[in-house]
Write an enzyme that holds these catalytic residues in place. Sequence first.
Site, mmCIF file in Angstrom:
data_model
loop_
_atom_site.group_PDB
_atom_site.id
_atom_site.type_symbol
_atom_site.label_atom_id
_atom_site.label_comp_id
_atom_site.label_asym_id
_atom_site.label_seq_id
_atom_site.Cartn_x
_atom_site.Cartn_y
_atom_site.Cartn_z
ATOM 1 N N ARG A 93 178.674 -39.512 -23.247
ATOM 2 C CA ARG A 93 179.469 -40.050 -22.131
ATOM 3 C C ARG A 93 179.818 -41.511 -22.386
ATOM 4 O O ARG A 93 178.944 -42.310 -22.721
ATOM 5 C CB ARG A 93 178.686 -39.973 -20.809
ATOM 6 N N ASP B 143 160.658 -46.308 -28.104
ATOM 7 C CA ASP B 143 160.002 -47.019 -29.188
ATOM 8 C C ASP B 143 159.888 -46.085 -30.382
ATOM 9 O O ASP B 143 159.594 -44.912 -30.191
ATOM 10 C CB ASP B 143 158.559 -47.306 -28.720
ATOM 11 N N ILE B 144 160.091 -46.589 -31.583
ATOM 12 C CA ILE B 144 159.797 -45.770 -32.758
ATOM 13 C C ILE B 144 158.279 -45.724 -32.934
ATOM 14 O O ILE B 144 157.623 -46.774 -32.902
ATOM 15 C CB ILE B 144 160.468 -46.352 -34.016
ATOM 16 N N HIS C 64 160.428 -53.819 -45.591
ATOM 17 C CA HIS C 64 161.358 -54.167 -44.511
ATOM 18 C C HIS C 64 162.767 -53.636 -44.711
ATOM 19 O O HIS C 64 163.445 -53.287 -43.744
ATOM 20 C CB HIS C 64 161.363 -55.680 -44.287
ATOM 21 N N ASP D 157 164.636 -51.488 -41.990
ATOM 22 C CA ASP D 157 165.959 -51.756 -41.427
ATOM 23 C C ASP D 157 166.841 -50.506 -41.486
ATOM 24 O O ASP D 157 167.552 -50.184 -40.533
ATOM 25 C CB ASP D 157 166.642 -52.900 -42.193
ATOM 26 N N ASN E 46 156.875 -49.982 -41.600
ATOM 27 C CA ASN E 46 157.311 -51.196 -42.299
ATOM 28 C C ASN E 46 156.300 -51.625 -43.361
ATOM 29 O O ASN E 46 156.680 -52.001 -44.471
ATOM 30 C CB ASN E 46 157.487 -52.341 -41.296
ATOM 31 N N GLU F 188 161.767 -52.643 -32.472
ATOM 32 C CA GLU F 188 161.952 -51.207 -32.699
ATOM 33 C C GLU F 188 162.120 -50.473 -31.374
ATOM 34 O O GLU F 188 161.863 -49.300 -31.251
ATOM 35 C CB GLU F 188 160.783 -50.630 -33.502
ATOM 36 N N ARG G 248 167.475 -34.705 -25.882
ATOM 37 C CA ARG G 248 168.431 -34.689 -27.008
ATOM 38 C C ARG G 248 168.083 -35.774 -28.026
ATOM 39 O O ARG G 248 168.167 -35.557 -29.231
ATOM 40 C CB ARG G 248 169.858 -34.927 -26.484
#
Length: 309
Positions: free
Chosen positions: A209, A176-177, A189, A193, A184, A220, A240
């Site tokens: 991979r 989740d961000i 918005h 985006d 936002n 999100e 990472r």
Amino acid sequence: MDQEETRPKVFIVDDETVSIDVLATLLRPDYRVVSAKSGEAALARLDSHALPDLILLDVVMPGMNGYQVCEQLKNSVRTRDIPVIFITSSIAEEDETQGFSVGAVDYIGKPFRPAIVLARVRTHVELKKRGDMLERLAILDGLTSIPNRRRFDQFMEYEWSRSLRYAHPFSLLLMDIDFFKLYNDHYGHAQGDACLRLVAEAISRSMPRTVDLAARYGGEEFACVLPATHEAGATAVAERILQAVRGLQIPHAHSKVADHVTVSIGVASMVPTLQRQPLDLITRADQALYKAKRSGRNRLASLDYDGAA
Ligand SMILES: [Mg+2]
């Protein structure tokens, strides 16, 4: 790479060298041309080489005839979407019916009329390209261009059953961000985006991979499916991703954990069994994500391991 590589590839299958030569000469200016002189050789080649965009298939050949070859092609998931045009010298009506019933898209008669050959080949290569594009669009998220939830569901099902068969561990990351609603609200918005696109790209880049899948899971939320991966490997990927998103340094004035955009990641792994469902793994990853958020966000967590930020 160069122009040579981007031209559509046509595969000619005919037992007569003369036919192959005539067709190849006609097609070579616009297509990459490969050929085989029997049905058996054609199937072997398709097994071990990159697939063509179109197959021109002679009906009458010693050994396997064109109908038999076509039937095999249509029975294999790998080759069934390649359009097949039959080459025939007798366009009797029952021949045509049989050809279409085994899945051919068209016929070309011998002797070849160059304009007809070129027109039919062009039409079906175009249709194939359009079909491929539609298929891609149906499984990609419109905003971020990474796989969408639908593709995620398909991929989970498929890879889960494969892992079940081989008793391989299977890992999933849900993320989740952090404070995206506040982002936002503050930046608008359009900026939101743009942020989603950058984060999606950073996530994809962190998963080199080709067997893994990164998808947009919801607003999100993103998910990474990691087949044949232990929890240690999944944790390394999650680390990472944390770094890659931090590295974007997207300003986030209203985040409560950093001055830039960050993510929280839940890591879950299990070996599939007959008693378990993909949903069990998703639930576990979701619980781990909740734990990562509760312990301060901008970090990863699994149910039995606490990754510090
Ligand atoms: Mg023949």
